[in-house]
Design a protein around this motif. Structure first.
Motif, mmCIF file in Angstrom:
data_model
loop_
_atom_site.group_PDB
_atom_site.id
_atom_site.type_symbol
_atom_site.label_atom_id
_atom_site.label_comp_id
_atom_site.label_asym_id
_atom_site.label_seq_id
_atom_site.Cartn_x
_atom_site.Cartn_y
_atom_site.Cartn_z
ATOM 1 N N GLN A 69 14.312 56.558 12.295
ATOM 2 C CA GLN A 69 12.913 56.411 12.408
ATOM 3 C C GLN A 69 12.194 55.739 11.305
ATOM 4 N N MET A 70 12.720 56.109 10.107
ATOM 5 C CA MET A 70 11.909 55.629 9.014
ATOM 6 C C MET A 70 12.384 53.878 9.121
ATOM 7 N N TYR A 71 13.530 53.362 9.493
ATOM 8 C CA TYR A 71 14.037 52.164 9.338
ATOM 9 C C TYR A 71 13.070 51.644 10.449
ATOM 10 N N LYS A 72 13.083 52.154 11.497
ATOM 11 C CA LYS A 72 12.153 51.450 12.702
ATOM 12 C C LYS A 72 10.641 51.286 11.941
ATOM 13 N N GLN A 73 10.194 52.141 11.455
ATOM 14 C CA GLN A 73 8.755 51.937 10.919
ATOM 15 C C GLN A 73 8.673 50.953 9.884
ATOM 16 N N ILE A 74 9.834 50.811 9.212
ATOM 17 C CA ILE A 74 9.806 49.525 8.227
ATOM 18 C C ILE A 74 9.852 48.232 9.014
ATOM 19 N N ILE A 75 10.924 48.248 10.014
ATOM 20 C CA ILE A 75 10.812 46.790 10.852
ATOM 21 C C ILE A 75 9.306 46.564 11.607
ATOM 22 N N LEU A 76 8.949 47.640 12.238
ATOM 23 C CA LEU A 76 7.451 47.447 12.432
ATOM 24 C C LEU A 76 6.617 47.157 11.599
ATOM 25 N N ALA A 77 6.470 47.795 10.579
ATOM 26 C CA ALA A 77 5.461 47.308 9.598
ATOM 27 C C ALA A 77 5.914 45.573 9.057
ATOM 28 N N VAL A 78 6.845 45.188 9.080
ATOM 29 C CA VAL A 78 7.196 43.843 8.552
ATOM 30 C C VAL A 78 6.659 43.059 9.761
ATOM 31 N N ASP A 79 7.057 43.354 10.838
ATOM 32 C CA ASP A 79 6.727 42.723 12.118
ATOM 33 C C ASP A 79 5.161 42.516 12.246
ATOM 34 N N SER A 80 4.368 43.450 12.011
ATOM 35 C CA SER A 80 3.017 43.595 12.125
ATOM 36 C C SER A 80 2.266 42.485 11.132
ATOM 37 N N LEU A 81 3.209 42.246 9.959
ATOM 38 C CA LEU A 81 2.328 41.041 9.172
ATOM 39 C C LEU A 81 1.871 40.043 9.629
ATOM 40 N N PRO A 82 0.804 39.259 9.397
ATOM 41 C CA PRO A 82 0.467 37.986 9.877
ATOM 42 C C PRO A 82 1.650 37.094 9.398
ATOM 43 N N ASN A 141 -0.580 30.158 -3.741
ATOM 44 C CA ASN A 141 -0.794 30.612 -2.298
ATOM 45 C C ASN A 141 0.392 31.214 -1.769
ATOM 46 N N SER A 142 1.702 30.694 -2.224
ATOM 47 C CA SER A 142 2.677 31.628 -1.807
ATOM 48 C C SER A 142 2.678 32.815 -2.351
ATOM 49 N N LYS A 143 2.165 33.039 -3.695
ATOM 50 C CA LYS A 143 2.133 34.153 -4.531
ATOM 51 C C LYS A 143 1.252 35.263 -3.854
ATOM 52 N N SER A 144 0.128 34.718 -3.349
ATOM 53 C CA SER A 144 -0.900 35.453 -2.912
ATOM 54 C C SER A 144 -0.431 36.128 -1.439
ATOM 55 N N ARG A 145 0.456 35.153 -0.751
ATOM 56 C CA ARG A 145 0.808 35.790 0.508
ATOM 57 C C ARG A 145 1.794 36.964 0.203
ATOM 58 N N LEU A 146 2.873 36.690 -0.669
ATOM 59 C CA LEU A 146 3.753 37.875 -1.072
ATOM 60 C C LEU A 146 2.864 39.065 -1.446
ATOM 61 N N ARG A 147 1.994 38.981 -2.337
ATOM 62 C CA ARG A 147 1.147 39.749 -2.909
ATOM 63 C C ARG A 147 0.485 40.730 -1.823
ATOM 64 N N TYR A 148 -0.132 40.004 -0.644
ATOM 65 C CA TYR A 148 -0.690 40.578 0.251
ATOM 66 C C TYR A 148 0.152 41.294 1.291
ATOM 67 N N ALA A 149 1.216 40.718 1.492
ATOM 68 C CA ALA A 149 2.284 41.162 2.498
ATOM 69 C C ALA A 149 2.839 42.625 1.848
ATOM 70 N N LEU A 150 2.888 42.649 0.661
ATOM 71 C CA LEU A 150 3.623 43.782 -0.018
ATOM 72 C C LEU A 150 2.411 44.857 -0.039
ATOM 73 N N LYS A 151 1.243 44.679 -0.202
ATOM 74 C CA LYS A 151 0.065 45.559 -0.217
ATOM 75 C C LYS A 151 -0.169 46.405 1.051
ATOM 76 N N LYS A 152 -0.009 45.347 1.998
ATOM 77 C CA LYS A 152 -0.148 45.557 3.303
ATOM 78 C C LYS A 152 1.128 46.760 3.993
ATOM 79 N N ARG A 183 2.791 48.420 1.849
ATOM 80 C CA ARG A 183 2.736 49.858 0.938
ATOM 81 C C ARG A 183 1.666 50.651 1.650
ATOM 82 N N LEU A 184 0.454 49.994 2.152
ATOM 83 C CA LEU A 184 -0.259 50.960 2.953
ATOM 84 C C LEU A 184 0.145 51.556 4.019
ATOM 85 N N GLN A 185 0.960 50.741 4.882
ATOM 86 C CA GLN A 185 1.493 50.895 6.125
ATOM 87 C C GLN A 185 2.569 52.156 6.059
ATOM 88 N N LEU A 186 3.457 52.147 4.960
ATOM 89 C CA LEU A 186 4.540 52.717 4.656
ATOM 90 C C LEU A 186 4.351 53.951 3.769
#
Length: 172
Positions: A109-122, A152-163, A165-168
């Motif tokens: 279930q945890m792994y599924k949540q991680i995959i879904l969280a990554v899939d939900s990113l812009p 820009n790539s640095k910002s995209r990674l930072r925002y992805a990691l932030k999102k 972290r919040l979701q997980l």
């Protein structure tokens, strides 16, 4: 030699983006055919990996443009199969040999949540995250591949990691 060295990372890039093995296989094949046909124009001053993923990025964008509706669908069966494979791999590595069935279900279930969280990113954040984490590319290489600035790539990674972290946060 190049194919053997990069085939798995390239395939994972497509599969993680699309969650569909058939389409990932097709795009994977397309990119390698493009590499073969374009081998004479390769600029040896840049890394082969950067060139490879630039071609893959462009092919993925072409696919998104032509299949907008299909891209948005996540196939639960494939997601479950991926979860099973990950759990089985970790079991084979000896990480879960002592886990009780309830702990195994919890891990799935945890792994599924991680995959879904990554899939939900812009899309841009998801691509940057996957290129960084799964393909092991640097932010500088990702910037070249995606035609954006390093910042820009640095910002995209930072925002992805932030999102992520919040979701997980609850899971971790």
């Amino acid at each position: 030699t190049l194919y053997q060295r990069h085939k798995n990372a390239l395939y994972r890039y497509f599969y993680r983006q699309l969650q569909n093995s058939a389409i990932a296989d097709e795009l994977h094949q397309d990119v390698w055919m493009k590499i073969i046909k374009s081998s004479t124009i390769f600029n040896h001053q840049s890394l082969f990996t950067t060139w490879l993923f630039k071609i893959a990025h462009n092919r993925l964008i072409d696919y998104y443009r032509h299949n907008k509706n299909q891209v948005q669908e996540i196939v639960d069966e494939q997601l479950s199969l991926e979860i099973e494979m990950e759990v089985e791999n970790s079991q084979n590595e000896g990480l879960n040999q002592t886990l009780q069935p309830d702990k195994l279900v919890e891990q799935k279930q945890m792994y599924k949540q991680i995959i879904l969280a990554v899939d939900s990113l812009p899309l841009e954040q998801k691509e940057t995250f996957l290129l960084y984490e799964h393909s092991g590319l640097s932010l500088k290489e990702i910037a070249k591949i995606t035609d954006v600035s390093f910042e820009n790539s640095k910002s995209r990674l930072r925002y992805a990691l932030k999102k992520l972290r919040l979701q997980l946060r609850e899971l971790l």
